[in-house]
Write a protein that holds these residues in place. Structure first.
Motif, PDB file in Angstrom:
ATOM      1  N   LEU A  81      37.435   6.312  74.900  1.00 52.75           N
ATOM      2  CA  LEU A  81      35.957   6.721  74.759  1.00 52.75           C
ATOM      3  C   LEU A  81      35.126   6.489  75.762  1.00 52.75           C
ATOM      4  CD1 LEU A  81      34.202   8.566  72.989  1.00 52.75           C
ATOM      5  CD2 LEU A  81      33.950   6.464  71.705  1.00 52.75           C
ATOM      6  N   LYS A  82      35.103   4.936  76.167  1.00 51.56           N
ATOM      7  CA  LYS A  82      34.078   4.472  77.100  1.00 51.56           C
ATOM      8  C   LYS A  82      34.749   5.021  78.602  1.00 51.56           C
ATOM      9  CE  LYS A  82      33.371   0.354  74.484  1.00 51.56           C
ATOM     10  NZ  LYS A  82      33.432  -1.286  74.521  1.00 51.56           N
ATOM     11  N   LYS A  83      35.594   4.910  78.886  1.00 53.06           N
ATOM     12  CA  LYS A  83      36.199   5.619  80.047  1.00 53.06           C
ATOM     13  C   LYS A  83      35.625   7.098  80.537  1.00 53.06           C
ATOM     14  CE  LYS A  83      40.537   7.084  81.971  1.00 53.06           C
ATOM     15  NZ  LYS A  83      41.787   7.232  81.945  1.00 53.06           N
ATOM     16  N   PHE A  84      35.920   8.000  79.394  1.00 58.10           N
ATOM     17  CA  PHE A  84      35.599   9.264  79.500  1.00 58.10           C
ATOM     18  C   PHE A  84      34.153   9.444  79.363  1.00 58.10           C
ATOM     19  CE2 PHE A  84      40.218   9.633  78.682  1.00 58.10           C
ATOM     20  CZ  PHE A  84      40.648  10.439  79.972  1.00 58.10           C
ATOM     21  N   GLU A  85      33.464   8.866  78.553  1.00 57.42           N
ATOM     22  CA  GLU A  85      31.817   8.731  78.481  1.00 57.42           C
ATOM     23  C   GLU A  85      31.216   8.415  79.779  1.00 57.42           C
ATOM     24  OE1 GLU A  85      28.681   7.581  75.418  1.00 57.42           O
ATOM     25  OE2 GLU A  85      30.167   5.941  76.004  1.00 57.42           O
ATOM     26  N   VAL A 139      28.673  18.637  86.255  1.00 57.49           N
ATOM     27  CA  VAL A 139      29.578  18.031  85.404  1.00 57.49           C
ATOM     28  C   VAL A 139      30.928  19.093  85.488  1.00 57.49           C
ATOM     29  CG1 VAL A 139      30.456  17.372  82.850  1.00 57.49           C
ATOM     30  CG2 VAL A 139      27.907  16.972  83.720  1.00 57.49           C
ATOM     31  N   THR A 140      32.073  18.420  85.712  1.00 53.07           N
ATOM     32  CA  THR A 140      33.043  19.344  85.598  1.00 53.07           C
ATOM     33  C   THR A 140      33.434  19.770  84.361  1.00 53.07           C
ATOM     34  OG1 THR A 140      34.730  17.585  85.972  1.00 53.07           O
ATOM     35  CG2 THR A 140      34.032  18.414  87.782  1.00 53.07           C
ATOM     36  N   GLN A 141      34.396  20.902  84.222  1.00 56.17           N
ATOM     37  CA  GLN A 141      34.909  21.237  83.044  1.00 56.17           C
ATOM     38  C   GLN A 141      35.905  20.217  82.479  1.00 56.17           C
ATOM     39  OE1 GLN A 141      36.208  25.370  83.037  1.00 56.17           O
ATOM     40  NE2 GLN A 141      34.756  25.831  84.637  1.00 56.17           N
ATOM     41  N   LYS A 142      36.523  19.730  83.447  1.00 58.49           N
ATOM     42  CA  LYS A 142      37.661  18.719  82.956  1.00 58.49           C
ATOM     43  C   LYS A 142      36.802  17.386  82.240  1.00 58.49           C
ATOM     44  CE  LYS A 142      41.384  15.734  84.557  1.00 58.49           C
ATOM     45  NZ  LYS A 142      41.377  14.896  85.364  1.00 58.49           N
ATOM     46  N   ALA A 143      35.688  17.063  82.921  1.00 62.17           N
ATOM     47  CA  ALA A 143      34.948  15.869  82.304  1.00 62.17           C
ATOM     48  C   ALA A 143      34.513  16.179  81.137  1.00 62.17           C
ATOM     49  CB  ALA A 143      34.153  15.380  83.552  1.00 62.17           C
ATOM     50  N   GLN A 144      33.822  17.199  81.088  1.00 63.74           N
ATOM     51  CA  GLN A 144      33.369  17.664  79.871  1.00 63.74           C
ATOM     52  C   GLN A 144      34.226  17.884  78.808  1.00 63.74           C
ATOM     53  OE1 GLN A 144      30.268  20.627  79.902  1.00 63.74           O
ATOM     54  NE2 GLN A 144      30.372  21.050  77.759  1.00 63.74           N
ATOM     55  N   PHE A 145      35.350  18.288  78.880  1.00 67.66           N
ATOM     56  CA  PHE A 145      36.454  18.416  78.076  1.00 67.66           C
ATOM     57  C   PHE A 145      37.152  17.080  77.466  1.00 67.66           C
ATOM     58  CE2 PHE A 145      40.969  18.904  76.619  1.00 67.66           C
ATOM     59  CZ  PHE A 145      40.784  19.791  75.701  1.00 67.66           C
ATOM     60  N   GLU A 146      37.388  16.375  78.459  1.00 71.92           N
ATOM     61  CA  GLU A 146      38.057  15.114  78.128  1.00 71.92           C
ATOM     62  C   GLU A 146      37.011  14.256  77.273  1.00 71.92           C
ATOM     63  OE1 GLU A 146      39.091  13.943  81.943  1.00 71.92           O
ATOM     64  OE2 GLU A 146      41.240  14.608  81.758  1.00 71.92           O
ATOM     65  N   TYR A 147      35.841  14.270  77.690  1.00 66.38           N
ATOM     66  CA  TYR A 147      34.747  13.502  76.908  1.00 66.38           C
ATOM     67  C   TYR A 147      34.743  14.070  75.414  1.00 66.38           C
ATOM     68  CZ  TYR A 147      30.168  11.333  75.648  1.00 66.38           C
ATOM     69  OH  TYR A 147      29.351  10.589  74.816  1.00 66.38           O
ATOM     70  N   ILE A 177      31.994  18.634  69.147  1.00 70.36           N
ATOM     71  CA  ILE A 177      32.019  19.980  68.738  1.00 70.36           C
ATOM     72  C   ILE A 177      31.105  20.708  69.607  1.00 70.36           C
ATOM     73  CG2 ILE A 177      31.319  21.540  67.007  1.00 70.36           C
ATOM     74  CD1 ILE A 177      32.924  19.644  65.119  1.00 70.36           C
ATOM     75  N   LEU A 178      29.694  20.175  69.914  1.00 64.75           N
ATOM     76  CA  LEU A 178      28.689  21.024  70.749  1.00 64.75           C
ATOM     77  C   LEU A 178      29.537  21.067  72.119  1.00 64.75           C
ATOM     78  CD1 LEU A 178      25.253  19.506  69.656  1.00 64.75           C
ATOM     79  CD2 LEU A 178      26.347  21.716  69.062  1.00 64.75           C
ATOM     80  N   LEU A 179      29.825  20.026  72.667  1.00 60.16           N
ATOM     81  CA  LEU A 179      30.414  19.916  73.942  1.00 60.16           C
ATOM     82  C   LEU A 179      31.451  21.148  74.305  1.00 60.16           C
ATOM     83  CD1 LEU A 179      30.459  16.235  75.231  1.00 60.16           C
ATOM     84  CD2 LEU A 179      28.664  18.034  75.952  1.00 60.16           C
ATOM     85  N   LEU A 180      32.156  21.075  73.138  1.00 58.68           N
ATOM     86  CA  LEU A 180      33.492  21.939  73.109  1.00 58.68           C
ATOM     87  C   LEU A 180      32.934  23.184  73.108  1.00 58.68           C
ATOM     88  CD1 LEU A 180      36.048  20.000  71.171  1.00 58.68           C
ATOM     89  CD2 LEU A 180      36.380  20.780  73.363  1.00 58.68           C
ATOM     90  N   GLU A 181      31.944  23.759  72.313  1.00 56.74           N
ATOM     91  CA  GLU A 181      31.515  25.019  71.831  1.00 56.74           C
ATOM     92  C   GLU A 181      30.720  25.415  73.245  1.00 56.74           C
ATOM     93  OE1 GLU A 181      28.983  24.330  68.609  1.00 56.74           O
ATOM     94  OE2 GLU A 181      30.131  25.091  67.126  1.00 56.74           O
ATOM     95  N   THR A 202      38.154  28.909  81.209  1.00 59.98           N
ATOM     96  CA  THR A 202      39.270  28.032  81.302  1.00 59.98           C
ATOM     97  C   THR A 202      39.222  27.255  80.011  1.00 59.98           C
ATOM     98  OG1 THR A 202      38.330  26.289  82.482  1.00 59.98           O
ATOM     99  CG2 THR A 202      39.597  27.969  83.980  1.00 59.98           C
ATOM    100  N   GLU A 203      40.476  26.723  79.598  1.00 56.97           N
ATOM    101  CA  GLU A 203      40.564  25.890  78.523  1.00 56.97           C
ATOM    102  C   GLU A 203      40.294  26.249  77.096  1.00 56.97           C
ATOM    103  OE1 GLU A 203      41.999  22.793  79.234  1.00 56.97           O
ATOM    104  OE2 GLU A 203      41.665  22.928  81.424  1.00 56.97           O
ATOM    105  N   LYS A 204      40.087  27.535  77.036  1.00 54.73           N
ATOM    106  CA  LYS A 204      39.644  28.319  75.649  1.00 54.73           C
ATOM    107  C   LYS A 204      40.600  28.017  74.748  1.00 54.73           C
ATOM    108  CE  LYS A 204      36.579  32.035  77.052  1.00 54.73           C
ATOM    109  NZ  LYS A 204      35.392  31.512  76.536  1.00 54.73           N
ATOM    110  N   ARG A 205      41.725  28.020  74.732  1.00 52.60           N
ATOM    111  CA  ARG A 205      42.794  27.792  73.883  1.00 52.60           C
ATOM    112  C   ARG A 205      42.797  26.299  73.276  1.00 52.60           C
ATOM    113  NH1 ARG A 205      47.486  25.443  75.111  1.00 52.60           N
ATOM    114  NH2 ARG A 205      48.688  26.128  73.509  1.00 52.60           N
ATOM    115  N   ASP A 206      42.462  25.341  74.299  1.00 55.01           N
ATOM    116  CA  ASP A 206      42.235  23.920  73.995  1.00 55.01           C
ATOM    117  C   ASP A 206      41.167  23.734  73.329  1.00 55.01           C
ATOM    118  OD1 ASP A 206      44.967  23.476  75.085  1.00 55.01           O
ATOM    119  OD2 ASP A 206      44.011  22.607  76.931  1.00 55.01           O
ATOM    120  N   CYS A 207      39.887  24.149  73.852  1.00 56.49           N
ATOM    121  CA  CYS A 207      38.491  24.000  72.901  1.00 56.49           C
ATOM    122  C   CYS A 207      38.835  24.674  71.533  1.00 56.49           C
ATOM    123  CB  CYS A 207      37.527  25.095  73.877  1.00 56.49           C
ATOM    124  SG  CYS A 207      37.238  24.160  75.284  1.00 56.49           S
ATOM    125  N   LEU A 208      39.390  25.806  71.436  1.00 51.09           N
ATOM    126  CA  LEU A 208      39.546  26.305  69.888  1.00 51.09           C
ATOM    127  C   LEU A 208      40.626  25.415  69.006  1.00 51.09           C
ATOM    128  CD1 LEU A 208      40.538  30.160  70.550  1.00 51.09           C
ATOM    129  CD2 LEU A 208      38.405  29.226  69.397  1.00 51.09           C
TER     130      LEU A 208
END
Length: 149
Positions: free
Chosen positions: A14-18, A30-38, A55-59, A67-73
């Motif tokens: 959590l600290k690493k990705f935050e 902010v890259t999509q990857k960084a936002q998704f991983e966090y 949840i807010l970040l994923l929404e 990209t990443e729609k299925r993983d977000c869902l």
């Protein structure tokens, strides 16, 4: 499979990705990857405030990027299920299954969510039944006392 709803992220992850997310946030990109991983870490936190933030970040990712729609869902369903917002969780599961109807892992998560709903529904009914019995006992006692006077 049930551990998917109870899996807790390590504080190190959590600290690493935050840190990565906030470092990028300060540079205004902010890259999509960084936002998704966090967000992925946040929805696996033991704190409901973190889960809501995830949840807010994923929404945001789901609504604003292709990209990443299925993983977000998938993680939106997990996050909402962890918050016991089962109807929302199931709506994300259904959306996922429209994209990939044969995904066994998501079908299993759907079954887990439904089982939790049933279990908590029964608990809710048991509590309601206890309240009704308690009220009936008090009324019965009141009537018995009134008859004595």
């Amino acid at each position: 499979m049930e551990d998917v709803l109870t899996d807790i992220v390590s504080s190190e992850d959590l600290k690493k990705f935050e840190k990565i997310y906030h470092d990028q946030l300060h540079t205004s990109y902010v890259t999509q990857k960084a936002q998704f991983e966090y967000a992925w870490c946040l929805v696996r936190s033991k704190y409901s405030a973190d889960i809501r933030k995830g949840i807010l970040l994923l929404e945001d990712l789901y609504s604003n990027f292709d990209t990443e729609k299925r993983d977000c869902l998938y993680y939106l369903a997990i996050g909402n299920a962890r918050l016991k917002e089962y109807s929302k969780a199931l709506s994300y599961i259904r959306a996922f299954l429209q994209i990939e109807p044969a995904n066994v892992q998501v079908q299993e998560v759907e079954m887990l969510i439904r089982k939790k709903m049933e279990k908590e529904g029964l608990v809710g009914m048991a509590i309601a039944g206890g309240v009704i019995i308690g009220v009936a006992s008090i009324l019965g006692l009141g009537i018995a006392m009134a008859k004595k006077h």
